[in-house]
Write a protein that holds these residues in place. Sequence first.
Motif, short mmCIF file in Angstrom:
data_model
loop_
_atom_site.label_atom_id
_atom_site.label_comp_id
_atom_site.label_asym_id
_atom_site.label_seq_id
_atom_site.Cartn_x
_atom_site.Cartn_y
_atom_site.Cartn_z
N LYS A 138 0.84 -1.19 0.00
CA LYS A 138 0.00 0.00 0.00
C LYS A 138 0.88 1.25 0.00
CE LYS A 138 -0.47 -0.56 5.01
NZ LYS A 138 -1.41 -0.86 6.12
N VAL A 139 0.28 2.36 -0.40
CA VAL A 139 1.02 3.61 -0.52
C VAL A 139 1.72 3.93 0.81
CG1 VAL A 139 0.76 6.11 -0.74
CG2 VAL A 139 -0.34 4.60 -2.38
N PHE A 192 6.28 2.22 -2.02
CA PHE A 192 5.12 1.96 -2.88
C PHE A 192 4.34 3.25 -3.14
CE2 PHE A 192 5.24 -2.30 -0.54
CZ PHE A 192 6.04 -2.88 -1.51
N VAL A 193 3.90 3.39 -4.41
CA VAL A 193 3.11 4.57 -4.79
C VAL A 193 1.89 4.11 -5.59
CG1 VAL A 193 5.14 6.07 -4.85
CG2 VAL A 193 4.42 4.91 -6.94
N THR A 197 2.09 -1.98 -9.95
CA THR A 197 1.52 -3.32 -10.18
C THR A 197 2.62 -4.35 -10.01
OG1 THR A 197 1.91 -3.00 -12.56
CG2 THR A 197 -0.31 -2.57 -11.74
N VAL A 198 2.34 -5.37 -9.20
CA VAL A 198 3.35 -6.39 -8.90
C VAL A 198 2.72 -7.77 -8.86
CG1 VAL A 198 4.76 -4.78 -7.54
CG2 VAL A 198 3.07 -6.24 -6.39
N LYS A 241 -4.50 1.50 -1.79
CA LYS A 241 -4.60 0.18 -1.17
C LYS A 241 -4.37 -0.93 -2.20
CE LYS A 241 -8.13 1.85 2.08
NZ LYS A 241 -9.55 1.71 2.50
N PRO A 242 -4.05 -2.14 -1.71
CA PRO A 242 -3.87 -3.25 -2.64
C PRO A 242 -5.19 -3.74 -3.21
CG PRO A 242 -3.68 -4.03 -0.38
CD PRO A 242 -3.80 -2.53 -0.31
N GLU A 243 -5.21 -3.95 -4.53
CA GLU A 243 -6.40 -4.50 -5.18
C GLU A 243 -5.97 -5.66 -6.08
OE1 GLU A 243 -9.51 -2.93 -8.50
OE2 GLU A 243 -9.45 -1.76 -6.63
#
Length: 272
Positions: A138-139, A192-193, A197-198, A241-243
């Motif tokens: 997450k950011v 992280f920004v 995508t990872v 946030k992670p999606e």
Amino acid sequence: MIKIKTAEEIELMRESALIVSKTLGMIASEVKPGVTTLQLDTLAETFIRDHGAVPGFLGLYDFPNSLCMSPNAQVVHGIPNNTPLVEGDIISIDCGALKNDFYGDHAYTFEVGEVSPEIKKLLDVTKKSLYVGIREFKVGNRVGDVGYAIQKFTEDHGYGVVRELVGHGLGRKMHEGPEMPNYGRRGRGKKFVEGMTVAIEPMTNMGTKSIKQLKDGWTILTADGKPSAHFEHDVAIVNGKPELLSTFKYIYDALGIISDEEDEFTSSTMKS
């Protein structure tokens, strides 16, 4: 190099990731004693092409097949062959697809028939460690926060965390920056920004973290011959946030599994 994605590019990546997810869902009902990994590979290639994509692994770095098929003590990068699966095996199936110039890359470790309780625990812990890691993507957090979370969760259960193989950025190339190790120290590494995508992919060994490679130049095995598990999701940072871009839903539908594990990482539009 880290490539930040626009909202439109993330949706194209989701399309590629979901082709991989659907491929694994199709494969899920075919994984059974007596089937060969080469038969499954052929099914996957046909399915991917029928859905308007091309296999992401086939020919990548000269890899000879569409799926990486890694049973039991093989960690990753196993080459499909004519050896039938047998009752009690586990097999990590890693699949890639390229569509609209973007890659999807996604993996799941399947049970072949009935497996031992010790194996079930290894798979359960490894899959849970994936979501433990995703939660930290997450950011404002850093690469080390994801790696530390996965490592601590996994090692607290007594398992070995592979060091030489890592997750990675994903996009127009299969492997972009940053590298995403499954070990690390909090607060270290790239920050992280929004729009990153990872592919996050814990690789967990029942015994030692050490590995070795077969003479085929691809297949990675545990050094002690004990089983290894591997789970992987494609994830984007959306609204900080992670999606999830990929999903295990199609696998679970095929296997009759009910799960809410992905809910916190799924947008409201995807849930509907």
